[in-house]
Design an enzyme around this catalytic site. Structure first.
Site, short mmCIF file in Angstrom:
data_model
loop_
_atom_site.label_atom_id
_atom_site.label_comp_id
_atom_site.label_asym_id
_atom_site.label_seq_id
_atom_site.Cartn_x
_atom_site.Cartn_y
_atom_site.Cartn_z
N SER A 252 0.77 -1.11 -0.14
CA SER A 252 -0.07 -0.02 -0.02
C SER A 252 0.82 1.20 0.12
O SER A 252 2.25 1.00 0.11
CB SER A 252 -0.77 -0.15 1.16
OG SER A 252 -0.08 0.39 2.42
N LYS A 253 0.37 2.44 -0.04
CA LYS A 253 1.04 3.58 -0.02
C LYS A 253 2.00 3.79 1.14
O LYS A 253 3.00 4.43 0.84
CB LYS A 253 -0.07 5.09 -0.23
CG LYS A 253 -0.61 5.36 -1.48
CD LYS A 253 -1.24 6.39 -1.27
CE LYS A 253 -2.04 6.39 -2.96
NZ LYS A 253 -3.31 7.03 -2.69
#
Ligand code: GLU
Length: 479
Positions: A252-253
């Site tokens: 994820s980010k």
């Protein structure tokens, strides 16, 4: 059978690394089998879908060289390729399912559904939808109310049986009976849902293989039910492993850049991105790490996927990028470098100089952007920094003598650059006239001319360094 595969992104954001990998696998499989690669835009989430994201995603795919054969911008006979333009098709099949009693109108309010959910599983209550509208005796009422213009959701009647999927990556996956209850396929606002549209589209677009992320494995049971209800041939499925970060959590980010455009802005090479993405969950038959995606057209198969999660490793991606950079032709590299800002000096040099410079520096570069930095640091830097190793060399009794000699030689040079022969002659003089040999000779000359204790081979580096820079360096070091 002619292979038809698809990549079906939702245009709700930028193209994600995981999406790009899925697209790449589909593209390669189509290429390897002489099949067709379809791009389908899954924009049924009207609030989150934006046409600019569609454009940006297509643009990123093009940058990666993942080119579709059919899609919204390349209409074929299976269009339209945007789900928002296929509403009539979804309604037609949904009505057929209602007529065949495989689905039914559901008028339950949100409150009723909420109460059902809260009650689910308690005191022997079913874990699934138990609204009255599933009962045959309410069918006629439902049909009449809809005919009179009332809105209702269309709910699919989930068969109470076990489903088995023979997945090309995960192997045999068994979905137990009663895993899912009746589910909505068209919302009361008329919008169909993903699991349903996906099957209608894959059926009508004659998709033969569905290669997608493992996160869809749970959806597949609902999709298998719909294939069955529509009497459609089930495609082969290959659910590719999850991408995870170093902490083994889903990528994820939090783990850094996850959208392709960020890598594009950071000057990663598209070929290197494809190479690295391909390795995340798939392996080359010869266990090679570095390859061009076009080399895979003959080699790609569904048999080499790994069922384990793939760790996304930025350091490895950087390394792969550097390897692709080294494989590029000098001419191609020169034109890429010249597109970079702050490369005036480079651009002004002769073709011969540029070739020699790129040949020399490419082993130190992982990115095109490293070249201007390396030129500044190794070739144009006029002010050597007095690092500890440099101080050490300067402290040897031989070095000031070498510096003195080199300084006077450099100041005699009339041309813009010294030649390799001139450099050799200086080395020879130090050796013969000053009787300095070995390490004191090589390190002393290197320190005097570059201000560094290590670096590229002097016989290549010095002829690339402007004489006026050499003069400034020896002046600085002589102070
Ligand atoms: N629109 C879905 C997604 O972006 C596609 C899933 C599929 O390939 O079926 O995840």
């Amino acid at each position: 059978m002619t292979v038809r595969v698809r990549f079906a992104p939702s245009p709700t954001g930028y193209l994600h690394i995981g999406g790009a990998r899925t697209a790449l696998y589909n593209y390669l499989f189509a290429k390897a089998t002489g099949g067709t690669f379809v791009l389908r835009i899954e924009d049924t989430d009207l609030e989150r879908s934006k046409s600019e994201y569609e454009t940006l995603q297509i643009d990123d795919l093009k940058w990666l060289g993942i080119i579709h054969d059919e899609g919204p911008d390349k209409p074929g006979k299976y269009g339209p390729y945007r789900q928002s333009e296929r509403q009539d098709i979804y309604m037609k099949y949904a009505l057929e399912l209602v007529n065949k009693d495989l689905a039914y109108y559901d008028f339950c309010t949100d409150e009723e559904l909420e109460a059902m959910r809260e009650n689910a599983g308690k005191d022997g209550a079913s874990a699934h939808y138990e609204g009255k509208w599933k009962l045959p005796e309410f069918k006629a009422e439902g049909m009449a109310r809809v005919a009179a213009g009332e809105k209702a959701a269309i709910r699919f009647r989930a068969p109470l049986k076990e489903y088995v999927l023979n997945d090309r990556v995960k192997g045999q996956v068994t979905y137990p009976k009663d895993m899912v209850g009746d589910f909505v396929i068209v919302r009361s606002n008329g919008l169909p849902v993903y699991n349903y549209c996906c099957v209608v589209d894959d059926m009508l677009m004659e998709i033969t293989h569905v290669i997608r992320g493992e996160d869809h494995l749970n959806n597949t049971v609902r999709q298998l039910m719909i294939y069955e209800a529509l009497n459609a041939k089930v495609p082969e499925f290959a659910h590719v492993s999850l991408l995870i970060g170093h902490d083994r959590q889903k990528l994820s980010k939090r783990h850094g850049a996850t959208s392709v455009n960020l890598y594009r802005n950071e000057h990663y090479l598209p070929e290197a991105m494809c190479n690295y993405l391909c390795l995340l969950g798939w392996s080359h038959p010869e266990e090679r790490d570095i390859f061009d995606k076009n080399d895979l057209f003959k080699l790609f198969s569904l048999d080499r996927f790994s069922a384990h999660a793939a760790m996304y490793d930025l350091e490895k991606l950087k390394w792969v990028n550097g390897e692709h950079l080294k494989k590029m032709s000098t001419t191609d590299l020169i034109s890429l470098i010249e597109k970079e800002p702050e490369t005036e000096f480079f651009r002004q040099q002769s073709a011969e100089w540029k070739n020699a410079c790129v040949e020399l520096l490419k082993k130190y570069a992982s990115f095109v952007t490293d070249f201007p930095k390396l030129v500044n640091e190794l070739i144009l830097n006029e002010n050597p920094e007095m690092t500890d190793p440099l101080k050490e060399i300067m402290s040897w009794e031989t070095t000031p003598k070498i510096l003195n000699f080199i300084s006077s030689e450099v100041h005699k040079v009339q041309s813009d650059f010294v030649t390799e022969a001139e450099l050799n002659a200086w080395m020879e003089s130090v050796k013969k006239d000053m009787a300095i040999k070995g390490k004191p000779l090589f390190m002393g000359v290197r320190a005097a001319l570059t201000g560094h204790d290590h670096g590229p081979d002097l016989k290549f580096l010095i002829p690339l360094t402007p004489v006026n820079v050499l003069k400034k360096r020896v002046q600085q070091l002589s102070k």
